[in-house]
Design an enzyme around this catalytic site. Structure first.
Site, short mmCIF file in Angstrom:
data_model
loop_
_atom_site.label_atom_id
_atom_site.label_comp_id
_atom_site.label_asym_id
_atom_site.label_seq_id
_atom_site.Cartn_x
_atom_site.Cartn_y
_atom_site.Cartn_z
CB CYS A 1 3.69 -28.66 13.49
SG CYS A 1 1.80 -28.25 13.73
CG HIS B 1 -1.30 -26.19 13.67
ND1 HIS B 1 -0.63 -26.18 12.70
CD2 HIS B 1 -2.61 -25.74 13.54
CE1 HIS B 1 -1.41 -25.90 11.63
NE2 HIS B 1 -2.59 -25.44 11.94
CG HIS C 1 -6.39 -27.28 18.59
ND1 HIS C 1 -4.85 -26.93 18.81
CD2 HIS C 1 -6.70 -27.87 19.76
CE1 HIS C 1 -4.52 -27.42 20.20
NE2 HIS C 1 -5.56 -27.94 20.59
CG HIS D 1 -10.90 -28.95 21.73
ND1 HIS D 1 -10.54 -30.14 21.94
CD2 HIS D 1 -9.69 -27.81 21.98
CE1 HIS D 1 -9.15 -30.14 22.14
NE2 HIS D 1 -8.71 -28.75 22.51
P1 5GP Z 1 -5.20 -29.45 23.21
O1 5GP Z 1 -4.73 -30.36 24.36
O2 5GP Z 1 -3.84 -29.06 22.69
O3 5GP Z 1 -6.21 -28.36 23.55
O4 5GP Z 1 -5.87 -30.18 22.03
C1 5GP Z 1 -5.30 -31.18 21.30
C2 5GP Z 1 -6.14 -32.40 20.77
O5 5GP Z 1 -5.53 -33.04 19.74
C3 5GP Z 1 -6.44 -33.29 22.09
O6 5GP Z 1 -7.96 -33.38 22.32
C4 5GP Z 1 -5.82 -34.72 21.26
O7 5GP Z 1 -6.79 -35.69 21.59
C5 5GP Z 1 -5.73 -34.46 19.84
N1 5GP Z 1 -4.83 -35.14 19.19
C6 5GP Z 1 -3.66 -35.37 19.46
N2 5GP Z 1 -2.99 -35.94 18.83
C7 5GP Z 1 -3.83 -36.19 17.73
C8 5GP Z 1 -3.75 -36.99 16.17
O8 5GP Z 1 -2.75 -37.60 16.21
N3 5GP Z 1 -4.70 -37.07 15.69
C9 5GP Z 1 -6.13 -36.38 15.94
N4 5GP Z 1 -6.89 -36.67 15.34
N5 5GP Z 1 -6.19 -35.79 17.31
C10 5GP Z 1 -4.97 -35.85 17.93
ZN ZN Z 2 1.49 -26.47 12.63
#
Ligand code: 5GP
Ligand code: ZN
Length: 113
Positions: A4, A97, A99, A101
């Protein structure tokens, strides 16, 4: 949890630009910011998404939102901010996981999608 990405960020195996940390949660800069301020706030515990939440997580989620409010003050997000949590395929969740934003620093006109 093994494999993860955000658990690896919690453990320090993958570096991140941390803006806040306590026993329960971590906040760090998104690697691909979609706004001038784009921070991710995550529980340290592995929870896959909002869909996995239950009564046992109520205090944790309340804590995370209190942290978000404090962070917004510390980061000077005076003009407002948006909190988004994508859950599942249709929402475009890419990291499994939980999160949140936190987006700020520009007008965000779209109300929902
Ligand atoms: P989701 O698309 O799942 O809502 O958001 C995942 C977020 O994680 C995306 O905005 C992406 O840019 C961010 N993200 C993906 N990999 C990494 C990483 O290795 N480091 C950081 N700081 N952010 C990441
Ligand atoms: Zn996790």
């Amino acid at each position: 949890m093994e494999d993860c990405l955000f658990c690896s960020i919690v453990s320090g195996a993958i570096p991140s630009k941390k803006v806040y940390e306590d026993d329960l949660c971590l906040a760090f800069r998104d690697i691909n910011p979609l706004a001038p301020t784009h921070v991710l706030v995550i529980p340290k515990e592995h929870i896959a998404s909002c869909a996995e939440l239950s009564e046992e997580h109520e205090a944790l989620i309340g804590h995370i939102f209190t942290v978000i409010a404090k962070l917004a003050k510390e980061l000077g997000l005076k003009n407002g901010f948006r909190v988004v949590s994508n859950s599942g395929v249709d929402a475009g969740q890419t990291v499994g996981h939980l999160h949140f934003h936190v987006l700020a620093g520009k007008p965000m006109n779209a109300k929902m999608v």
